[in-house]
Design an enzyme around this catalytic site. Sequence first.
Site, PDB file in Angstrom:
ATOM      1  N   ARG A  14       0.839  -1.200   0.000  1.00 47.73           N
ATOM      2  CA  ARG A  14       0.000   0.000   0.000  1.00 47.73           C
ATOM      3  C   ARG A  14       0.875   1.251   0.000  1.00 47.73           C
ATOM      4  NH1 ARG A  14      -0.960   4.842   2.452  1.00 47.73           N
ATOM      5  NH2 ARG A  14      -0.686   3.894   4.507  1.00 47.73           N
ATOM      6  N   ASP A  15       1.484   1.561   1.124  1.00 49.87           N
ATOM      7  CA  ASP A  15       2.303   2.777   1.192  1.00 49.87           C
ATOM      8  C   ASP A  15       3.557   2.643   0.325  1.00 49.87           C
ATOM      9  OD1 ASP A  15       2.505   5.351   2.038  1.00 49.87           O
ATOM     10  OD2 ASP A  15       3.052   4.902   4.099  1.00 49.87           O
ATOM     11  N   TYR A 142      -6.076   5.605  11.472  1.00 48.62           N
ATOM     12  CA  TYR A 142      -4.887   6.433  11.243  1.00 48.62           C
ATOM     13  C   TYR A 142      -5.200   7.868  11.654  1.00 48.62           C
ATOM     14  CZ  TYR A 142      -1.878   3.498   8.206  1.00 48.62           C
ATOM     15  OH  TYR A 142      -1.022   2.559   7.708  1.00 48.62           O
ATOM     16  N   GLU A 144      -3.835  10.944  10.465  1.00 44.57           N
ATOM     17  CA  GLU A 144      -2.963  11.542   9.456  1.00 44.57           C
ATOM     18  C   GLU A 144      -2.341  12.840   9.977  1.00 44.57           C
ATOM     19  OE1 GLU A 144      -3.054  12.697   4.695  1.00 44.57           O
ATOM     20  OE2 GLU A 144      -4.919  12.696   5.847  1.00 44.57           O
ATOM     21  N   THR A 177       3.584  11.418   9.134  1.00 41.85           N
ATOM     22  CA  THR A 177       3.195  11.462   7.720  1.00 41.85           C
ATOM     23  C   THR A 177       4.233  12.147   6.841  1.00 41.85           C
ATOM     24  OG1 THR A 177       0.877  11.493   8.400  1.00 41.85           O
ATOM     25  CG2 THR A 177       1.356  12.167   6.144  1.00 41.85           C
ATOM     26  N   HIS A 205       4.053   4.637  12.660  1.00 43.36           N
ATOM     27  CA  HIS A 205       4.252   4.568  11.204  1.00 43.36           C
ATOM     28  C   HIS A 205       5.258   5.664  10.837  1.00 43.36           C
ATOM     29  CE1 HIS A 205       2.454   4.096   6.990  1.00 43.36           C
ATOM     30  NE2 HIS A 205       3.115   5.238   6.877  1.00 43.36           N
ATOM     31  N   HIS A 207       8.204   7.656   8.570  1.00 41.67           N
ATOM     32  CA  HIS A 207       8.777   7.953   7.250  1.00 41.67           C
ATOM     33  C   HIS A 207      10.236   8.395   7.405  1.00 41.67           C
ATOM     34  CE1 HIS A 207       5.448   7.704   4.247  1.00 41.67           C
ATOM     35  NE2 HIS A 207       4.757   7.594   5.373  1.00 41.67           N
TER      36      HIS A 207
END
Length: 507
Positions: A14-15, A142, A144, A177, A205, A207
């Site tokens: 997905r990501d 989530y 965001e 995010t 999550h 990045h």
Amino acid sequence: MAVRNIEIMDTTLRDGEQTSGVSFSVSEKLTIAKLLLEELKVDRIEVASARVSKGELEAVQKITTWAASQNVLNKIEVLTFVDGGKSIDWMLESGAKVQNLLTKGSLNHLTHQLKKTPEQHFADIKATIDLAAKNGIQTNVYLEDWSNGMRNSKAYVFQYLDFIQTQNIERLLLPDTLGVLTPEETTNFIAEVHQKFPKLHIDFHGHNDYDLGVANVMNAIKAGAHGLHLTVNGMGERAGNAPIASAIAVINDFLSDEVSTNVNEKALNKVSKLVETFSGFRIPVNKPIVGANVFTQTAGIHADGDNKNNLYFNDLMPERFGRKRKYALGKTSGKANIQKNLQDLGLSLNDDELKKVTQRIIELGDKKEVVSQEDLPYIISDVLDSNTIEKRVVVENYVLGHARGLKPSTTLQLRVEGVLYEAHAQGDGQFDAFMNALKKLYKTHSKKDLPKLIDYAVRIPPGSNSDALCETIITWSRDKKEFVTHGLDSDQTVSAIKATEKMLNII
């Protein structure tokens, strides 16, 4: 202290698929999904975004059909939206049973993107969660832009969490995010949420925009996170997501007293290579754990140290990840690296032979050529063969010319018994021109003809993945007898010239 288990959710499908230029086919998605759950043994996988395309729907249907047959349907997750039930309809058609509902984790996003009040957003979220539950779909949420929410609108984040803890959800998914968190902030923010809402299951999550993804993962765990979202090869938007290989190695080596995972680290390299092939997203050679060079010693002093009680080893042993340590062959490798490669091949040389082979490899390294282990027997053969022949004839110098519209030409200097001779000739190719010049010299000064060239073969060493070496094998005929000479060089024509020089000394 009891060791707690950390859930690993892989979001490569997905990501990770949001990596620029990457799109997996239906069959590729299914293959990767199977590999992630069966071989790598991650706990959950996020496989798609709802309502993206017909192909995405077909892929999720294939995955959920397989997952249901294996009794792992609860491990398949799909990103959904607060959209009045459209995503829920898509979920029902896809066969998926777990939604990861995207909601606003910062007041900035809520105000400027949705243009709604918190209360309006919460009412929409509740309606979506209730509809999902009514249709047998489990919900994770989530937040965001949560990281910026904690920085700039913490009151809103905690207002949201007060609301969401009353809802029928399984997990709270907290994304950085935009990849802006420092490790210190990650610790503080996760710890604060965990302390205020101890009953909520927290996934982090991360990045990698500042290359802090793995550091933030490490700190999130220390601060109390229960799960992590990772991707194979660090795929994802912009600089990508926290990479699963590095994260698992860090957890196993630095946090094993506190936490564990179910991931099979021996499968990390296999999965990495498959995803690289399917995605076309190339792994940098120096990428930790899965990069081509990370278990290759180049400096000779390191190989020497490895021979003396593994002085240059750390806990990242390649065998852990289904790999093997290599010793590069080049101008800095030295005798120790060559000995390591010889041991692997079951070969041995005396000190004098080893010195000569080392010198040849250094010469190739100075030309910026990379020598592989498969090249080594050919180098040994060439060096030792050269030293068995007394060099009474030396190809001293040559100029090979090849210009458009003109025949290739060669100017050749040949030293015979200490006397220098020179000739110039043209031919159909550079080597043909060289041979024509040689024939002139030989005919003039020895009054004889050269042996006939009856076969000419060029090859690279079988199994070699380098372009360092080219072997030319020439079969000659003289007085009804055939004999063969070999030449080895990074240049095809030069390797043929070397084979010819050997012939001259033999006759």
